[in-house]
Motif scaffolding. Structure first.
Motif, mmCIF file in Angstrom:
data_model
loop_
_atom_site.group_PDB
_atom_site.id
_atom_site.type_symbol
_atom_site.label_atom_id
_atom_site.label_comp_id
_atom_site.label_asym_id
_atom_site.label_seq_id
_atom_site.Cartn_x
_atom_site.Cartn_y
_atom_site.Cartn_z
ATOM 1 N N LEU A 253 0.811 -1.213 0.000
ATOM 2 C CA LEU A 253 0.000 0.000 0.000
ATOM 3 C C LEU A 253 0.846 1.265 0.000
ATOM 4 O O LEU A 253 0.309 2.368 0.099
ATOM 5 N N ARG A 254 2.153 1.121 -0.094
ATOM 6 C CA ARG A 254 3.078 2.250 -0.109
ATOM 7 C C ARG A 254 2.973 3.103 1.142
ATOM 8 O O ARG A 254 2.945 4.340 1.092
ATOM 9 N N THR A 255 2.882 2.487 2.279
ATOM 10 C CA THR A 255 2.798 3.201 3.544
ATOM 11 C C THR A 255 3.320 2.281 4.639
ATOM 12 O O THR A 255 3.758 1.166 4.369
ATOM 13 N N GLY A 256 3.288 2.743 5.879
ATOM 14 C CA GLY A 256 3.711 1.918 7.004
ATOM 15 C C GLY A 256 5.178 1.974 7.328
ATOM 16 O O GLY A 256 5.679 1.114 8.054
ATOM 17 N N ARG A 257 5.892 2.980 6.815
ATOM 18 C CA ARG A 257 7.323 3.052 7.111
ATOM 19 C C ARG A 257 7.613 3.370 8.578
ATOM 20 O O ARG A 257 8.701 3.116 9.066
ATOM 21 N N GLY A 258 6.630 3.932 9.273
ATOM 22 C CA GLY A 258 6.844 4.214 10.679
ATOM 23 C C GLY A 258 6.990 2.984 11.541
ATOM 24 O O GLY A 258 7.424 3.065 12.694
ATOM 25 N N LEU A 259 6.659 1.799 10.985
ATOM 26 C CA LEU A 259 6.806 0.553 11.738
ATOM 27 C C LEU A 259 8.247 0.057 11.772
ATOM 28 O O LEU A 259 8.580 -0.797 12.589
ATOM 29 N N ILE A 260 9.080 0.559 10.876
ATOM 30 C CA ILE A 260 10.439 0.014 10.753
ATOM 31 C C ILE A 260 11.243 0.182 12.038
ATOM 32 O O ILE A 260 11.867 -0.787 12.508
ATOM 33 N N PRO A 261 11.293 1.369 12.679
ATOM 34 C CA PRO A 261 12.079 1.463 13.925
ATOM 35 C C PRO A 261 11.590 0.506 15.005
ATOM 36 O O PRO A 261 12.402 -0.110 15.704
ATOM 37 N N PHE A 262 10.261 0.358 15.141
ATOM 38 C CA PHE A 262 9.729 -0.555 16.156
ATOM 39 C C PHE A 262 10.105 -2.004 15.836
ATOM 40 O O PHE A 262 10.473 -2.769 16.734
ATOM 41 N N ALA A 263 10.023 -2.381 14.563
ATOM 42 C CA ALA A 263 10.342 -3.754 14.179
ATOM 43 C C ALA A 263 11.824 -4.055 14.388
ATOM 44 O O ALA A 263 12.189 -5.133 14.877
ATOM 45 N N LEU A 264 12.699 -3.117 14.016
ATOM 46 C CA LEU A 264 14.133 -3.342 14.198
ATOM 47 C C LEU A 264 14.490 -3.426 15.682
ATOM 48 O O LEU A 264 15.297 -4.278 16.090
ATOM 49 N N LEU A 265 13.907 -2.539 16.497
ATOM 50 C CA LEU A 265 14.207 -2.543 17.921
ATOM 51 C C LEU A 265 13.719 -3.837 18.573
ATOM 52 O O LEU A 265 14.469 -4.497 19.317
#
Length: 409
Positions: A253-265
């Motif tokens: 959907l070309r969105t959801g990049r804000g999840l990346i820091p939480f997923a990496l942490l």
């Protein structure tokens, strides 16, 4: 699915392999090329390489893509290719060196399975989205026909001084040249631009679902008596699975990049808990533990510390066979959560050792292992005299985040 279909798909994957673009590069454009080929968010591909790095093959896969994927050809008007960031190149080289060391260090089964999983995911991606991302042929541009010169209209000035000549080319609103008498009128204002489509709130929805699912899992584990430090990795894994699903949905959907820091942490935390289980930190106290027993009766069955240091000196331990002929092994166990473990054994003792650390360094003489899941196992090491003598000494060491050393003399 027949073998012929698999072969045709693999051949098509190779023939239509993506080119590395000249823009949107972080290092060499491998992730951006794959994302454009299959019309997905490049962030998802980059996260995939990071996840693969935890299994030891991410850097090697990226270098393979760098070699196998061609560079996008440059046109006369194309910008110069973005130069890779130096610190990313250095990090990639270090990760690749570590990967190659693990591959040729005899840990084959540790990387073969992740490699097969990556190959299967790429195969399924091509089967489902192989027709995406192809460059459409540009439509030819049709020039507007020129209006033929005709006689001037009645009342129109012709060639007089100060007269206004009509435009030579028709305006955009009259491409066929049907109304030359109105060509000097101003161009009509363009229609208002349509607002960009509203993106779905993937990030807040996924974070909310992760909180709900994590809380429900914690309650279920607590009611079942399973909410312990040993099972903390299970709880983190459930929450991480929800974040991963949100990243996959957001990529399409070309969105959801804000999840990346939480997923990496959370991914790093989960990996650390699995590598050094926190249940090993529940030892008997913290700080330094020093012991030097000289008799079998004084040797404790176990020595434990949650964090700190254990120094066990067994060089003067009496391992001679008693008058009753008891030759059973003398056993002891050491448990350490985080810290250092040092054990000294007699130079001539017959030692059987099993030592492991979730993350750290384990050494016994010339035998050494380090990194995640470091372990050393020795069976019936006869010592410097090379003969069986006295009662054998059996040592079991289980550590979390620690450096473990067992040495003679």
């Amino acid at each position: 699915m027949s073998r012929t279909d698999v072969g045709e798909t693999l051949r098509e994957m190779w023939e239509t392999r993506p080119a590395r673009p000249r823009d949107d590069r972080q290092v060499a454009g491998v992730a951006a090329g794959i994302a454009r080929r299959y019309d997905i968010d490049p962030v998802l591909v980059r996260v995939g390489f990071v996840v693969a790095a935890f299994s030891g093959i991410g850097a090697a896969l990226y270098i393979a893509g760098w070699i196998l994927l061609p560079d996008e050809p440059a046109g006369p008007a194309d910008p110069r290719a973005n130069r890779p960031r130096k610190w990313l190149v250095v990090a990639l080289a270090i990760a690749a060196a570590v990967t190659m060391g693990s591959v040729f260090g005899g840990n084959g089964p540790d990387w073969i399975l992740p490699l097969l999983v990556v190959a299967a995911l790429l195969y399924l991606l091509h089967r489902s989205r192989g027709d995406r991302g192809q460059r459409a042929a540009e439509a030819p541009t049709v020039a507007a026909p020129m209006a033929a010169a005709g006689p001037p209209l009645v009342g129109e000035p012709t060639g007089a001084a100060g007269s206004t000549e009509p435009p030579v080319n028709p305006p955009a609103w009259d491409p066929l040249g049907a109304a030359p008498f109105a060509w000097d009128l101003p161009e009509p204002s363009p229609p208002p631009a349509e607002p960009p489509p509203r993106r779905l709130p993937v990030t807040p929805v996924t974070l909310g679902l992760a909180l709900i699912v994590g809380s429900a899992t914690a309650v279920i584990m607590m009611l079942g008596g399973m909410l312990t430090l040993a099972n903390l990795a299970v709880l983190c894994g459930v929450v991480l699975a929800v974040l991963g699903a949100g990243l996959v949905v957001g990529a399409f959907l070309r969105t959801g990049r804000g999840l990346i820091p939480f997923a990496l942490l959370l991914g790093s935390l989960t990996w650390a808990i699995v590598a050094a289980p926190v249940d090993r930190w529940e030892g008997d106290g913290y700080g330094e533990l020093v012991a030097a027993p000289t008799t079998v009766a004084a040797l404790q069955a176990s020595y434990e510390r949650g964090a700190g240091e254990i120094d066990l000196d067994l060089r003067n331990l009496d391992l001679t066979v008693p008058p009753d002929g008891n030759t059973s092994p003398v056993r002891t166990r050491i448990s350490m959560g985080a810290g250092d473990v040092t054990v000294r054994v007699p130079s001539t003792a017959d030692v059987t050792l099993t030592a492991q650390a979730g993350f750290g360094d384990v050494r016994f003489g010339a035998r050494e292992d380090d990194g995640p899941d470091a372990h050393v196992q020795v069976i019936n090491d006869l010592g410097t005299d090379g003969v069986r003598s006295g009662r054998p000494l059996v040592i079991d060491i289980d550590a979390g985040l620690a450096d473990v050393e067992v040495r003679r003399g």
